[in-house]
Design a protein around this motif. Structure first.
Motif, PDB file in Angstrom:
ATOM      1  N   VAL A 158     -15.706  10.769 -68.369  1.00  0.00           N
ATOM      2  CA  VAL A 158     -16.152  11.564 -69.512  1.00  0.00           C
ATOM      3  C   VAL A 158     -17.556  12.106 -69.265  1.00  0.00           C
ATOM      4  CG1 VAL A 158     -16.763  11.467 -71.953  1.00  0.00           C
ATOM      5  CG2 VAL A 158     -14.689  10.335 -71.151  1.00  0.00           C
ATOM      6  N   LEU A 159     -18.449  11.254 -68.750  1.00  0.00           N
ATOM      7  CA  LEU A 159     -19.819  11.669 -68.487  1.00  0.00           C
ATOM      8  C   LEU A 159     -19.944  12.417 -67.162  1.00  0.00           C
ATOM      9  CD1 LEU A 159     -21.708   8.419 -69.570  1.00  0.00           C
ATOM     10  CD2 LEU A 159     -21.402  10.516 -70.895  1.00  0.00           C
ATOM     11  N   ALA A 160     -19.143  11.999 -66.181  1.00  0.00           N
ATOM     12  CA  ALA A 160     -19.320  12.552 -64.840  1.00  0.00           C
ATOM     13  C   ALA A 160     -18.697  13.930 -64.677  1.00  0.00           C
ATOM     14  CB  ALA A 160     -18.730  11.594 -63.799  1.00  0.00           C
ATOM     15  N   THR A 161     -17.547  14.174 -65.310  1.00  0.00           N
ATOM     16  CA  THR A 161     -16.819  15.419 -65.048  1.00  0.00           C
ATOM     17  C   THR A 161     -17.647  16.670 -65.325  1.00  0.00           C
ATOM     18  OG1 THR A 161     -14.665  14.379 -65.433  1.00  0.00           O
ATOM     19  CG2 THR A 161     -14.782  16.773 -65.644  1.00  0.00           C
ATOM     20  N   PRO A 162     -18.286  16.822 -66.498  1.00  0.00           N
ATOM     21  CA  PRO A 162     -19.080  18.044 -66.696  1.00  0.00           C
ATOM     22  C   PRO A 162     -20.268  18.151 -65.747  1.00  0.00           C
ATOM     23  CG  PRO A 162     -19.417  16.497 -68.508  1.00  0.00           C
ATOM     24  CD  PRO A 162     -18.278  15.982 -67.708  1.00  0.00           C
ATOM     25  N   SER A 244      -6.433  21.795 -63.271  1.00  0.00           N
ATOM     26  CA  SER A 244      -7.811  22.117 -62.929  1.00  0.00           C
ATOM     27  C   SER A 244      -8.611  20.838 -62.711  1.00  0.00           C
ATOM     28  CB  SER A 244      -8.453  22.929 -64.067  1.00  0.00           C
ATOM     29  OG  SER A 244      -8.535  22.130 -65.245  1.00  0.00           O
ATOM     30  N   ARG A 245      -9.851  20.996 -62.220  1.00  0.00           N
ATOM     31  CA  ARG A 245     -10.716  19.837 -62.054  1.00  0.00           C
ATOM     32  C   ARG A 245     -11.002  19.191 -63.409  1.00  0.00           C
ATOM     33  NH1 ARG A 245     -15.437  21.455 -57.650  1.00  0.00           N
ATOM     34  NH2 ARG A 245     -14.087  22.457 -56.111  1.00  0.00           N
ATOM     35  N   THR A 246     -11.192  20.012 -64.412  1.00  0.00           N
ATOM     36  CA  THR A 246     -11.463  19.462 -65.744  1.00  0.00           C
ATOM     37  C   THR A 246     -10.285  18.658 -66.257  1.00  0.00           C
ATOM     38  OG1 THR A 246     -12.949  21.311 -66.267  1.00  0.00           O
ATOM     39  CG2 THR A 246     -12.046  20.046 -68.121  1.00  0.00           C
ATOM     40  N   LEU A 247      -9.068  19.174 -66.076  1.00  0.00           N
ATOM     41  CA  LEU A 247      -7.884  18.463 -66.542  1.00  0.00           C
ATOM     42  C   LEU A 247      -7.687  17.169 -65.761  1.00  0.00           C
ATOM     43  CD1 LEU A 247      -5.631  18.623 -68.594  1.00  0.00           C
ATOM     44  CD2 LEU A 247      -4.226  19.819 -66.904  1.00  0.00           C
ATOM     45  N   ALA A 248      -8.032  17.177 -64.479  1.00  0.00           N
ATOM     46  CA  ALA A 248      -7.961  15.939 -63.700  1.00  0.00           C
ATOM     47  C   ALA A 248      -8.904  14.893 -64.266  1.00  0.00           C
ATOM     48  CB  ALA A 248      -8.300  16.224 -62.237  1.00  0.00           C
ATOM     49  N   GLY A 249     -10.091  15.327 -64.676  1.00  0.00           N
ATOM     50  CA  GLY A 249     -11.027  14.402 -65.314  1.00  0.00           C
ATOM     51  C   GLY A 249     -10.517  13.904 -66.653  1.00  0.00           C
ATOM     52  N   ALA A 251      -7.364  13.495 -67.438  1.00  0.00           N
ATOM     53  CA  ALA A 251      -6.308  12.522 -67.153  1.00  0.00           C
ATOM     54  C   ALA A 251      -6.895  11.145 -66.860  1.00  0.00           C
ATOM     55  CB  ALA A 251      -5.464  13.004 -65.973  1.00  0.00           C
ATOM     56  N   LEU A 252      -7.943  11.120 -66.048  1.00  0.00           N
ATOM     57  CA  LEU A 252      -8.577   9.842 -65.740  1.00  0.00           C
ATOM     58  C   LEU A 252      -9.226   9.247 -66.986  1.00  0.00           C
ATOM     59  CD1 LEU A 252      -9.240   7.782 -63.562  1.00  0.00           C
ATOM     60  CD2 LEU A 252     -11.285   9.109 -62.993  1.00  0.00           C
ATOM     61  N   ALA A 253      -9.808  10.101 -67.831  1.00  0.00           N
ATOM     62  CA  ALA A 253     -10.401   9.618 -69.077  1.00  0.00           C
ATOM     63  C   ALA A 253      -9.331   9.030 -70.003  1.00  0.00           C
ATOM     64  CB  ALA A 253     -11.154  10.745 -69.775  1.00  0.00           C
ATOM     65  N   CYS A 254      -8.151   9.646 -70.048  1.00  0.00           N
ATOM     66  CA  CYS A 254      -7.051   9.109 -70.855  1.00  0.00           C
ATOM     67  C   CYS A 254      -6.631   7.733 -70.351  1.00  0.00           C
ATOM     68  CB  CYS A 254      -5.853  10.063 -70.829  1.00  0.00           C
ATOM     69  SG  CYS A 254      -6.066  11.574 -71.783  1.00  0.00           S
ATOM     70  N   PHE A 255      -6.511   7.607 -69.052  1.00  0.00           N
ATOM     71  CA  PHE A 255      -6.135   6.323 -68.458  1.00  0.00           C
ATOM     72  C   PHE A 255      -7.160   5.244 -68.786  1.00  0.00           C
ATOM     73  CE2 PHE A 255      -6.615   3.538 -64.659  1.00  0.00           C
ATOM     74  CZ  PHE A 255      -5.429   2.827 -64.779  1.00  0.00           C
ATOM     75  N   TYR A 300       0.377  18.591 -69.200  1.00  0.00           N
ATOM     76  CA  TYR A 300      -0.152  17.957 -70.415  1.00  0.00           C
ATOM     77  C   TYR A 300       0.654  16.762 -70.912  1.00  0.00           C
ATOM     78  CZ  TYR A 300      -3.254  21.966 -70.546  1.00  0.00           C
ATOM     79  OH  TYR A 300      -4.204  22.907 -70.219  1.00  0.00           O
ATOM     80  N   PRO A 301       2.005  16.811 -70.939  1.00  0.00           N
ATOM     81  CA  PRO A 301       2.755  15.639 -71.428  1.00  0.00           C
ATOM     82  C   PRO A 301       2.442  14.334 -70.680  1.00  0.00           C
ATOM     83  CG  PRO A 301       4.188  17.558 -71.333  1.00  0.00           C
ATOM     84  CD  PRO A 301       2.902  17.958 -70.675  1.00  0.00           C
ATOM     85  N   PRO A 302       2.215  14.345 -69.352  1.00  0.00           N
ATOM     86  CA  PRO A 302       1.922  13.072 -68.679  1.00  0.00           C
ATOM     87  C   PRO A 302       0.604  12.422 -69.117  1.00  0.00           C
ATOM     88  CG  PRO A 302       2.635  14.721 -67.078  1.00  0.00           C
ATOM     89  CD  PRO A 302       2.393  15.444 -68.365  1.00  0.00           C
ATOM     90  N   LEU A 303      -0.253  13.189 -69.829  1.00  0.00           N
ATOM     91  CA  LEU A 303      -1.502  12.597 -70.300  1.00  0.00           C
ATOM     92  C   LEU A 303      -1.240  11.415 -71.227  1.00  0.00           C
ATOM     93  CD1 LEU A 303      -3.614  15.813 -71.047  1.00  0.00           C
ATOM     94  CD2 LEU A 303      -3.890  14.238 -69.119  1.00  0.00           C
ATOM     95  N   LEU A 304      -0.166  11.502 -72.027  1.00  0.00           N
ATOM     96  CA  LEU A 304       0.191  10.398 -72.909  1.00  0.00           C
ATOM     97  C   LEU A 304       0.492   9.140 -72.107  1.00  0.00           C
ATOM     98  CD1 LEU A 304       1.007   9.134 -75.624  1.00  0.00           C
ATOM     99  CD2 LEU A 304       3.286  10.155 -75.308  1.00  0.00           C
ATOM    100  N   PHE A 305       1.219   9.313 -71.003  1.00  0.00           N
ATOM    101  CA  PHE A 305       1.573   8.148 -70.195  1.00  0.00           C
ATOM    102  C   PHE A 305       0.382   7.636 -69.392  1.00  0.00           C
ATOM    103  CE2 PHE A 305       5.690   9.824 -71.274  1.00  0.00           C
ATOM    104  CZ  PHE A 305       6.447   8.673 -71.448  1.00  0.00           C
ATOM    105  N   ALA A 306      -0.563   8.518 -69.102  1.00  0.00           N
ATOM    106  CA  ALA A 306      -1.803   8.041 -68.480  1.00  0.00           C
ATOM    107  C   ALA A 306      -2.523   7.089 -69.428  1.00  0.00           C
ATOM    108  CB  ALA A 306      -2.705   9.224 -68.125  1.00  0.00           C
TER     109      ALA A 306
END
Length: 392
Positions: A158-162, A244-249, A251-255, A300-306
């Motif tokens: 959350v802090l690192a991605t931006p 995108s790079r933002t979406l990858a971040g 996903a990791l934030a969701c996990f 986007y749907p896999p974000l829930l499972f993350a």
């Protein structure tokens, strides 16, 4: 061992919760630097041209530093006290990581990440012992301390991605001040505690090494899954899902955000259903969550499972810490060094092997293999018993 302290009883002791908030916050800052490693790895891959094996090597460096020394540090904490190690470790963890993005050669980056891991190793045994002294027998109270670690992992992307999107890997230097400030706060807290003359009662009881070693094996298997997902989840969104790079971040934030929820729930569930049963339930639920993460299509749907994967993987987290200290009541530093350190960090040692797998089959292939790993942890967890032989 006395009867368990229930959540309502702990709420009547505001001093306990103040101390737990302090140690939970310090744990969050400490584990922020562990969470920052998987968050920054994709940017080293993209900016420096590192391959998957080199990327896994950075995770390996953090894991080596944070896992291998911790049992020895835990023994030293039990024998000599060494409460100052918590503050010193925080300072080293932040300094190593903060300078890593400024380093040029891969070898120097690797060494700085290793030193950051050593700082994490210095923090956990002393902090885990102090947190247990403050929490007493409440799994929910220990959940506050354990959840601090999950919060740190969550805040990392959350802090690192931006910052990383804007400045690249050089942004690691922005994470130097939190460690130094928190280390100073812990140093002041220790000086006040020593000046007040407060001495925590020493826990006694027969150490149960067999169950403790079995518990350690469960935690190690869980760690392989946690670090594997943490390292390759962002790359899965970038390379397999076309995000995108933002979406990858995200996903990791969701996990990792799911991990915070799972850690807090795990402590409360354990106060009601038992420690061992909570470990077994969380481990079993990890399999369908991972399968959904791999098979659900789209960006986007896999974000829930993350998020679900992070939650169920962390349901046993606080329980593993408390259960380890219950199995070794006379050695809380050693128990913390193993369960918080060696066992929960050793999964990073598998990162280079997972990197080799990713070279041939991509990040999705790594996540697919990880779907089966919790079954081994579940088989081991089925052999655990409650401390003292109580029914689970």
């Amino acid at each position: 061992m006395g009867s368990a302290v229930r959540v309502g009883e702990v709420r009547k002791a505001p001093g306990t919760w103040r101390r737990m908030r302090l140690w939970g916050t310090a744990h969050a800052v400490d584990d922020l630097y562990q969470g920052l490693v998987p968050a920054v790895v994709p940017y080293f891959v993209l900016e420096r041209g590192y391959g998957y094996v080199a990327a896994g090597g950075l995770t390996l460096a953090a894991a080596l530093g944070s896992s291998v020394p911790q049992p020895l540090i835990g023994i030293a904490v039990d024998r000599r006290g060494l409460g100052w190690l918590a503050a010193a470790g925080l300072a080293l963890a932040g300094t190593g990581f903060g300078l890593s993005g400024l380093a040029g050669p891969y070898a120097l980056v690797w060494m700085l990440v290793l030193l950051s891991g050593v700082g994490v190793a210095m923090f956990h045994p002393a902090a885990g012992k102090a947190a247990r002294e403050a929490a007493g027998d409440s799994a929910a109270a220990m959940g506050v301390f354990a959840a601090g670690g999950s919060v740190g992992f969550f805040l990392a992307p959350v802090l690192a991605t931006p910052l990383l999107v804007t400045w690249g890997v050089r942004a690691t230097v922005c994470f130097l001040p939190p460690a130094l400030l928190t280390a100073y706060v812990l140093h002041r807290h220790r000086r006040r505690t020593l000046a007040s003359g407060r001495v925590a009662a020493r826990r006694t009881g027969a150490d149960q090494w067999g169950p403790f070693l079995l518990l350690t094996a469960v935690a190690m298997v869980r760690s392989v899954v946690f670090f594997g997902v943490s390292t390759f989840l962002g790359l899965h969104w970038l390379r397999d899902l076309g995000g995108s790079r933002t979406l990858a971040g995200v996903a990791l934030a969701c996990f990792l955000g799911g991990g915070v929820t799972g850690t807090l729930l795990g402590g409360r569930i354990a106060d009601r259903l038992g420690l061992v049963r909570t470990v077994q339930v969380g481990t079993a639920l990890a399999v369908p969550a991972l399968v959904g993460l791999v098979l659900v299509p789209g960006q986007y749907p896999p974000l829930l499972f993350a998020a679900l994967t992070g939650a169920v993987l962390n349901v046993p987290f606080a329980v593993l810490i408390k259960l380890g200290q219950d199995y070794l009541p006379a050695r809380p530093g050693t128990a913390s060094g193993v369960t918080l350190g060696l066992a929960l960090s050793v999964g990073g040692l598998s990162a280079p092997l997972l990197g080799l797998l990713a070279e041939g089959h991509g990040p999705r292939g790594v996540l697919a293999v990880l779907c089966a790993v919790p079954l081994a942890a579940l088989a081991l967890a089925s052999l655990l018993r409650e401390p003292g032989g109580a029914a689970g």
